[in-house]
Design a protein around this motif. Structure first.
Motif, PDB file in Angstrom:
ATOM      1  N   GLU A  55      -7.270  -2.726  13.464  1.00  0.00           N
ATOM      2  CA  GLU A  55      -7.128  -4.017  14.139  1.00  0.00           C
ATOM      3  C   GLU A  55      -6.617  -5.052  13.142  1.00  0.00           C
ATOM      4  N   ILE A  56      -5.783  -5.956  13.630  1.00  0.00           N
ATOM      5  CA  ILE A  56      -5.168  -6.971  12.768  1.00  0.00           C
ATOM      6  C   ILE A  56      -6.240  -7.797  12.050  1.00  0.00           C
ATOM      7  N   GLU A  57      -7.395  -7.978  12.675  1.00  0.00           N
ATOM      8  CA  GLU A  57      -8.475  -8.743  12.063  1.00  0.00           C
ATOM      9  C   GLU A  57      -9.024  -8.063  10.809  1.00  0.00           C
ATOM     10  N   ASP A  58      -8.820  -6.760  10.684  1.00  0.00           N
ATOM     11  CA  ASP A  58      -9.302  -6.024   9.513  1.00  0.00           C
ATOM     12  C   ASP A  58      -8.286  -6.004   8.373  1.00  0.00           C
ATOM     13  N   MET A  59      -7.119  -6.586   8.609  1.00  0.00           N
ATOM     14  CA  MET A  59      -6.079  -6.645   7.588  1.00  0.00           C
ATOM     15  C   MET A  59      -6.148  -7.994   6.877  1.00  0.00           C
ATOM     16  N   ALA A  60      -5.648  -8.063   5.659  1.00  0.00           N
ATOM     17  CA  ALA A  60      -5.648  -9.302   4.874  1.00  0.00           C
ATOM     18  C   ALA A  60      -4.237  -9.898   4.869  1.00  0.00           C
ATOM     19  N   TRP A  61      -4.148 -11.222   4.912  1.00  0.00           N
ATOM     20  CA  TRP A  61      -2.870 -11.934   4.876  1.00  0.00           C
ATOM     21  C   TRP A  61      -2.496 -12.237   3.432  1.00  0.00           C
ATOM     22  N   ASP A  62      -1.288 -11.871   3.041  1.00  0.00           N
ATOM     23  CA  ASP A  62      -0.761 -12.166   1.711  1.00  0.00           C
ATOM     24  C   ASP A  62       0.300 -13.252   1.880  1.00  0.00           C
ATOM     25  N   ASP A  87       1.968 -14.946  -0.331  1.00  0.00           N
ATOM     26  CA  ASP A  87       3.118 -14.841  -1.227  1.00  0.00           C
ATOM     27  C   ASP A  87       4.176 -13.893  -0.663  1.00  0.00           C
ATOM     28  N   LYS A  88       3.751 -12.725  -0.216  1.00  0.00           N
ATOM     29  CA  LYS A  88       4.687 -11.743   0.336  1.00  0.00           C
ATOM     30  C   LYS A  88       4.918 -11.937   1.833  1.00  0.00           C
ATOM     31  N   ARG A  89       4.099 -12.794   2.461  1.00  0.00           N
ATOM     32  CA  ARG A  89       4.182 -13.094   3.887  1.00  0.00           C
ATOM     33  C   ARG A  89       4.030 -11.829   4.740  1.00  0.00           C
ATOM     34  N   VAL A  90       3.017 -11.036   4.409  1.00  0.00           N
ATOM     35  CA  VAL A  90       2.707  -9.818   5.158  1.00  0.00           C
ATOM     36  C   VAL A  90       1.194  -9.659   5.287  1.00  0.00           C
ATOM     37  N   TYR A  91       0.787  -8.967   6.330  1.00  0.00           N
ATOM     38  CA  TYR A  91      -0.582  -8.489   6.411  1.00  0.00           C
ATOM     39  C   TYR A  91      -0.622  -7.171   5.668  1.00  0.00           C
ATOM     40  N   HIS A  92      -1.735  -6.889   5.007  1.00  0.00           N
ATOM     41  CA  HIS A  92      -1.818  -5.613   4.307  1.00  0.00           C
ATOM     42  C   HIS A  92      -3.192  -4.991   4.490  1.00  0.00           C
ATOM     43  N   TYR A  93      -3.230  -3.673   4.246  1.00  0.00           N
ATOM     44  CA  TYR A  93      -4.442  -2.886   4.379  1.00  0.00           C
ATOM     45  C   TYR A  93      -4.352  -1.766   3.350  1.00  0.00           C
ATOM     46  N   PRO A  94      -5.449  -1.441   2.673  1.00  0.00           N
ATOM     47  CA  PRO A  94      -5.387  -0.422   1.615  1.00  0.00           C
ATOM     48  C   PRO A  94      -4.948   0.958   2.134  1.00  0.00           C
ATOM     49  N   CYS A  95      -4.103   1.597   1.374  1.00  0.00           N
ATOM     50  CA  CYS A  95      -3.636   2.953   1.671  1.00  0.00           C
ATOM     51  C   CYS A  95      -4.365   3.917   0.727  1.00  0.00           C
ATOM     52  N   PRO A  96      -4.647   5.137   1.170  1.00  0.00           N
ATOM     53  CA  PRO A  96      -5.335   6.090   0.295  1.00  0.00           C
ATOM     54  C   PRO A  96      -4.560   6.423  -0.982  1.00  0.00           C
ATOM     55  N   CYS A  97      -3.247   6.190  -1.002  1.00  0.00           N
ATOM     56  CA  CYS A  97      -2.453   6.497  -2.191  1.00  0.00           C
ATOM     57  C   CYS A  97      -2.642   5.447  -3.288  1.00  0.00           C
ATOM     58  N   GLY A  98      -3.306   4.342  -2.960  1.00  0.00           N
ATOM     59  CA  GLY A  98      -3.526   3.279  -3.940  1.00  0.00           C
ATOM     60  C   GLY A  98      -2.687   2.045  -3.688  1.00  0.00           C
ATOM     61  N   ASP A  99      -1.662   2.158  -2.854  1.00  0.00           N
ATOM     62  CA  ASP A  99      -0.820   1.008  -2.502  1.00  0.00           C
ATOM     63  C   ASP A  99      -1.405   0.354  -1.246  1.00  0.00           C
ATOM     64  N   ARG A 100      -0.563  -0.371  -0.481  1.00  0.00           N
ATOM     65  CA  ARG A 100      -1.042  -1.052   0.717  1.00  0.00           C
ATOM     66  C   ARG A 100      -0.060  -0.865   1.860  1.00  0.00           C
ATOM     67  N   PHE A 101      -0.598  -0.659   3.060  1.00  0.00           N
ATOM     68  CA  PHE A 101       0.217  -0.718   4.270  1.00  0.00           C
ATOM     69  C   PHE A 101       0.590  -2.173   4.469  1.00  0.00           C
ATOM     70  N   ILE A 143       3.708  -0.784  13.869  1.00  0.00           N
ATOM     71  CA  ILE A 143       3.613   0.221  12.817  1.00  0.00           C
ATOM     72  C   ILE A 143       3.670  -0.456  11.449  1.00  0.00           C
ATOM     73  N   ALA A 144       2.607  -0.277  10.665  1.00  0.00           N
ATOM     74  CA  ALA A 144       2.589  -0.763   9.281  1.00  0.00           C
ATOM     75  C   ALA A 144       2.867   0.428   8.375  1.00  0.00           C
ATOM     76  N   THR A 145       3.752   0.241   7.429  1.00  0.00           N
ATOM     77  CA  THR A 145       4.151   1.330   6.533  1.00  0.00           C
ATOM     78  C   THR A 145       3.634   1.084   5.126  1.00  0.00           C
ATOM     79  N   CYS A 146       3.503   2.162   4.393  1.00  0.00           N
ATOM     80  CA  CYS A 146       3.158   2.074   2.977  1.00  0.00           C
ATOM     81  C   CYS A 146       4.452   2.268   2.198  1.00  0.00           C
ATOM     82  N   PRO A 147       4.778   1.356   1.280  1.00  0.00           N
ATOM     83  CA  PRO A 147       6.029   1.498   0.518  1.00  0.00           C
ATOM     84  C   PRO A 147       6.003   2.639  -0.501  1.00  0.00           C
ATOM     85  N   SER A 148       4.831   3.197  -0.780  1.00  0.00           N
ATOM     86  CA  SER A 148       4.724   4.224  -1.814  1.00  0.00           C
ATOM     87  C   SER A 148       4.578   5.651  -1.288  1.00  0.00           C
TER      88      SER A 148
END
Length: 79
Positions: free
Chosen positions: A9-16, A18-32, A45-50
């Protein structure tokens, strides 16, 4: 499209701001990541860049329908 890693849920994501994106931790160590503009365009669909994992973001599209165009888009249109 393949299976989602998770549905968040969007409420569980954090707003950044600086980057103007919502993010959520990815198991690889990066962020969706997903932008407000993507949400306004009803993309969920939120993607992980890594890595290749993706999550489905649960949100109310009406909350983002008045999202302004990106600043870069506005600058290119005014020229």
């Amino acid at each position: 499209m393949g299976a989602y890693y998770d549905e968040i849920e969007i409420e569980d994501m954090a707003w950044d701001a600086d980057k103007r994106v919502y993010h959520y931790p990815c198991p690889c160590g990066d962020r969706f990541e997903i932008s407000r503009r993507q949400l306004a365009d009803c993309e969920d669909i939120a993607t992980c860049p890594s890595c290749s994992l993706i999550i489905r973001v649960i949100f109310d599209p009406l909350d983002y329908e008045d999202e302004p165009e990106d600043e870069e888009d506005e600058e290119s249109q005014s020229e």
